[in-house]
Design an enzyme around this catalytic site. Structure first.
Site, PDB file in Angstrom:
ATOM      1  N   ARG A 174      -4.584   4.971  12.152  1.00  0.00           N
ATOM      2  CA  ARG A 174      -3.984   5.132  11.082  1.00  0.00           C
ATOM      3  C   ARG A 174      -4.730   5.734   9.936  1.00  0.00           C
ATOM      4  O   ARG A 174      -4.252   6.286   8.826  1.00  0.00           O
ATOM      5  CB  ARG A 174      -3.728   3.669  10.528  1.00  0.00           C
ATOM      6  CG  ARG A 174      -2.902   2.758  11.079  1.00  0.00           C
ATOM      7  CD  ARG A 174      -2.783   1.349  10.658  1.00  0.00           C
ATOM      8  NE  ARG A 174      -2.463   1.357   9.150  1.00  0.00           N
ATOM      9  CZ  ARG A 174      -1.529   0.980   8.960  1.00  0.00           C
ATOM     10  NH1 ARG A 174      -0.414   0.970   9.567  1.00  0.00           N
ATOM     11  NH2 ARG A 174      -1.338   1.033   7.406  1.00  0.00           N
ATOM     12  N   ARG A 178      -6.812  15.535   6.952  1.00  0.00           N
ATOM     13  CA  ARG A 178      -6.012  16.590   6.328  1.00  0.00           C
ATOM     14  C   ARG A 178      -6.645  17.750   5.816  1.00  0.00           C
ATOM     15  O   ARG A 178      -7.827  17.425   5.054  1.00  0.00           O
ATOM     16  CB  ARG A 178      -5.181  15.895   5.425  1.00  0.00           C
ATOM     17  CG  ARG A 178      -4.304  14.828   5.629  1.00  0.00           C
ATOM     18  CD  ARG A 178      -3.535  14.222   4.721  1.00  0.00           C
ATOM     19  NE  ARG A 178      -2.555  13.056   4.855  1.00  0.00           N
ATOM     20  CZ  ARG A 178      -2.172  12.213   4.247  1.00  0.00           C
ATOM     21  NH1 ARG A 178      -2.290  12.209   3.002  1.00  0.00           N
ATOM     22  NH2 ARG A 178      -1.385  11.074   4.836  1.00  0.00           N
ATOM     23  N   ARG A 251      -7.147 -12.430   8.832  1.00  0.00           N
ATOM     24  CA  ARG A 251      -8.076 -12.405   7.953  1.00  0.00           C
ATOM     25  C   ARG A 251      -7.176 -12.722   6.315  1.00  0.00           C
ATOM     26  O   ARG A 251      -6.237 -12.797   6.539  1.00  0.00           O
ATOM     27  CB  ARG A 251      -8.413 -10.876   7.704  1.00  0.00           C
ATOM     28  CG  ARG A 251      -9.496 -10.467   8.939  1.00  0.00           C
ATOM     29  CD  ARG A 251     -10.754 -11.243   8.897  1.00  0.00           C
ATOM     30  NE  ARG A 251     -11.531 -10.435   7.822  1.00  0.00           N
ATOM     31  CZ  ARG A 251     -12.596 -11.215   7.652  1.00  0.00           C
ATOM     32  NH1 ARG A 251     -12.995 -12.218   8.015  1.00  0.00           N
ATOM     33  NH2 ARG A 251     -13.435 -10.477   6.471  1.00  0.00           N
ATOM     34  N   ARG A 282     -12.437  -2.986  -2.580  1.00  0.00           N
ATOM     35  CA  ARG A 282     -11.570  -2.423  -3.651  1.00  0.00           C
ATOM     36  C   ARG A 282     -11.610  -3.169  -5.127  1.00  0.00           C
ATOM     37  O   ARG A 282     -11.688  -4.285  -4.966  1.00  0.00           O
ATOM     38  CB  ARG A 282     -10.323  -1.682  -3.089  1.00  0.00           C
ATOM     39  CG  ARG A 282      -9.156  -2.577  -2.956  1.00  0.00           C
ATOM     40  CD  ARG A 282      -7.910  -2.079  -2.189  1.00  0.00           C
ATOM     41  NE  ARG A 282      -7.037  -3.105  -1.742  1.00  0.00           N
ATOM     42  CZ  ARG A 282      -6.241  -2.849  -1.041  1.00  0.00           C
ATOM     43  NH1 ARG A 282      -5.726  -1.418  -0.703  1.00  0.00           N
ATOM     44  NH2 ARG A 282      -5.119  -3.619  -0.608  1.00  0.00           N
ATOM     45  N   GLU A 303     -11.081  -7.361  -4.833  1.00  0.00           N
ATOM     46  CA  GLU A 303     -10.485  -7.702  -3.780  1.00  0.00           C
ATOM     47  C   GLU A 303     -11.504  -7.964  -2.613  1.00  0.00           C
ATOM     48  O   GLU A 303     -12.230  -7.087  -2.051  1.00  0.00           O
ATOM     49  CB  GLU A 303      -9.686  -6.928  -3.134  1.00  0.00           C
ATOM     50  CG  GLU A 303      -8.661  -7.346  -1.942  1.00  0.00           C
ATOM     51  CD  GLU A 303      -7.519  -6.498  -1.690  1.00  0.00           C
ATOM     52  OE1 GLU A 303      -7.543  -5.941  -0.338  1.00  0.00           O
ATOM     53  OE2 GLU A 303      -6.901  -5.828  -2.109  1.00  0.00           O
ATOM     54  N   TYR A 352       1.365  -6.405  11.508  1.00  0.00           N
ATOM     55  CA  TYR A 352       1.431  -5.900  10.098  1.00  0.00           C
ATOM     56  C   TYR A 352       2.616  -4.670  10.072  1.00  0.00           C
ATOM     57  O   TYR A 352       2.863  -3.949  10.796  1.00  0.00           O
ATOM     58  CB  TYR A 352       0.047  -5.198   9.835  1.00  0.00           C
ATOM     59  CG  TYR A 352       0.307  -4.661   8.105  1.00  0.00           C
ATOM     60  CD1 TYR A 352      -0.060  -5.390   7.454  1.00  0.00           C
ATOM     61  CD2 TYR A 352       0.624  -3.309   8.064  1.00  0.00           C
ATOM     62  CE1 TYR A 352      -0.122  -4.819   5.956  1.00  0.00           C
ATOM     63  CE2 TYR A 352       0.867  -2.766   6.580  1.00  0.00           C
ATOM     64  CZ  TYR A 352       0.276  -3.426   5.696  1.00  0.00           C
ATOM     65  OH  TYR A 352       0.155  -3.041   4.450  1.00  0.00           O
ATOM     66  N   ASP A 354       4.829  -2.287   7.206  1.00  0.00           N
ATOM     67  CA  ASP A 354       4.866  -1.637   5.832  1.00  0.00           C
ATOM     68  C   ASP A 354       6.299  -2.251   5.128  1.00  0.00           C
ATOM     69  O   ASP A 354       7.192  -2.520   6.093  1.00  0.00           O
ATOM     70  CB  ASP A 354       4.903  -0.064   5.733  1.00  0.00           C
ATOM     71  CG  ASP A 354       3.554   0.705   6.002  1.00  0.00           C
ATOM     72  OD1 ASP A 354       2.720  -0.236   5.520  1.00  0.00           O
ATOM     73  OD2 ASP A 354       3.644   1.466   6.751  1.00  0.00           O
TER      74      ASP A 354
END
Length: 368
Positions: A174, A178, A251, A282, A303, A352, A354
């Site tokens: 994932r 770039r 988790r 984060r 978090e 998971y 999106d």
């Protein structure tokens, strides 16, 4: 036997359950949504705190290339444009994400794609031809040692609670490289956040649908199970069967808020902390999800990943071979023992998703 009061009993008011309830109501079906929490929306819950809309369970940016899904949401609530451009903090240095030319310049001083590719190719050359059996090996093959050690290793080990050498290799697929100066985290055509927050989206989806909050279906199922012809269960599938085949692993997360009397703390919505020694992954500064916010104070959320047990909320399925095999056993059990129950969403399907894929799957189920 008495006729059931409802066509569908929907357990959970998260995005999957809410979209499905919305579509069933439009189709003329009578639905009842049961929600364990005192609020609706599951992980999308976004209340106001000190005048700032807070992403209560972590940042959620809606992004998709599917025009039909984007338009589906926009018909429900206007979308405010937002491009996610997170930063990474490592040993008091700030880097751009995703891994792009800005990141490579900050790391190595290179300014062209050719120079960056040469550094990465040199670093990953020694790992070519090695069969990657874990995340660490696969990451080194893709990005080389600098990107892996600075950005991936510590963050990932905090997130999953185990060494990168013990995690499955497919997790790292994932994270792309770039070779442009573009800090847009998602390469999707449509990106944004609902105007008024995700609460407004959920409330619109559930308009006209009967909803009962503060109900733990699994503790009170004898009172509800015969009230509907069919059940959509969006909680953990192993919990539905009282973990009779064993526990699926997840988790969990812990969120710590802080109100600060300053206009801005970090100048960005999301900053990842990639060192393993820093316990949180984060910091989210919620006011930066809006283009304009002239308040003289700010709210941040740290978090913290944590181990899961039945007293904590499950957030991320641990999709390794052992858990996926156990999930398939539960699917077989569901087919034989609970044919009137459908399992959907991130927890019900133990995957998971999106948000755009969640909506797509809920729409597909509503059309079956």
């Amino acid at each position: 036997m008495a006729t059931p009061d409802y066509d569908w009993l929907i357990v959970g008011s998260g995005l999957f359950g809410s979209v499905f309830a919305h579509e069933m109501r439009k189709a003329g079906k009578k639905c009842l949504v049961l929600e364990k929490r005192s609020h609706l929306g599951g992980a999308l819950y976004s209340p106001e705190l000190h005048g700032i809309r807070v992403h209560r369970y972590g940042p959620h940016i809606f992004h998709t290339d599917d025009r039909e899904i984007w338009e589906y949401v926009e018909k429900l609530v206007p979308m405010e444009p937002f491009v996610n451009s997170p930063l990474a903090s490592y040993k008091d240095r700030i880097f751009n994400l995703p891994f792009n030319m800005n990141t490579f310049y900050q790391l190595w001083g290179v300014s062209t794609p050719e120079q960056a590719m040469a550094v990465i190719e040199e670093q990953r050359a020694e790992y070519k031809g090695v069969e990657a059996v874990n995340l660490e090996q696969r990451a080194l093959q893709i990005v080389g040692k600098d990107v892996f050690n600075i950005f991936i290793k510590g963050y990932t080990e905090k997130q999953w609670g185990r060494p990168a050498s013990e995690l499955p290799p497919q997790i790292i697929e994932r994270v792309p490289l770039r070779f442009t100066y573009d800090n847009n985290y998602y390469y999707h055509r449509y990106q944004g956040i609902p105007e008024g927050g995700y609460d407004r989206l959920i409330e619109t989806l559930l308009e006209g649908v009967q909803v009962t909050r503060n109900v733990d279906y699994l503790k009170e199922r004898s009172e509800w199970a015969d009230r509907a012809e069919r059940i959509l269960f969006t909680g953990p599938i192993d919990s539905f069967f009282d973990h009779c085949l064993g526990e699926l692993e997840y988790r969990s997360l812990r969120f710590e808020d802080e109100l600060m009397e300053k206009t801005s703390f970090q100048g960005n919505a999301v900053v990842n902390y990639t060192e393993k020694e820093i316990p949180f992954t984060r910091i989210i500064e919620h006011k930066h999800f809006k283009r304009e916010n002239d308040l003289d104070h700010t709210v941040i959320t740290r978090e913290y990943p944590q181990a899961w047990d039945r007293t904590r909320e499950p957030y991320y399925p641990v999709n390794d071979g052992k858990n996926n095999a156990l999930y398939r056993e539960y699917l077989l059990l569901a087919a034989t023992e609970s044919p009137n129950v459908t399992f959907g969403g991130r927890l019900g399907e133990y995957r998971y998703f999106d948000m755009d894929k969640t909506i797509e799957r809920a729409l597909r189920l509503s059309n079956d």
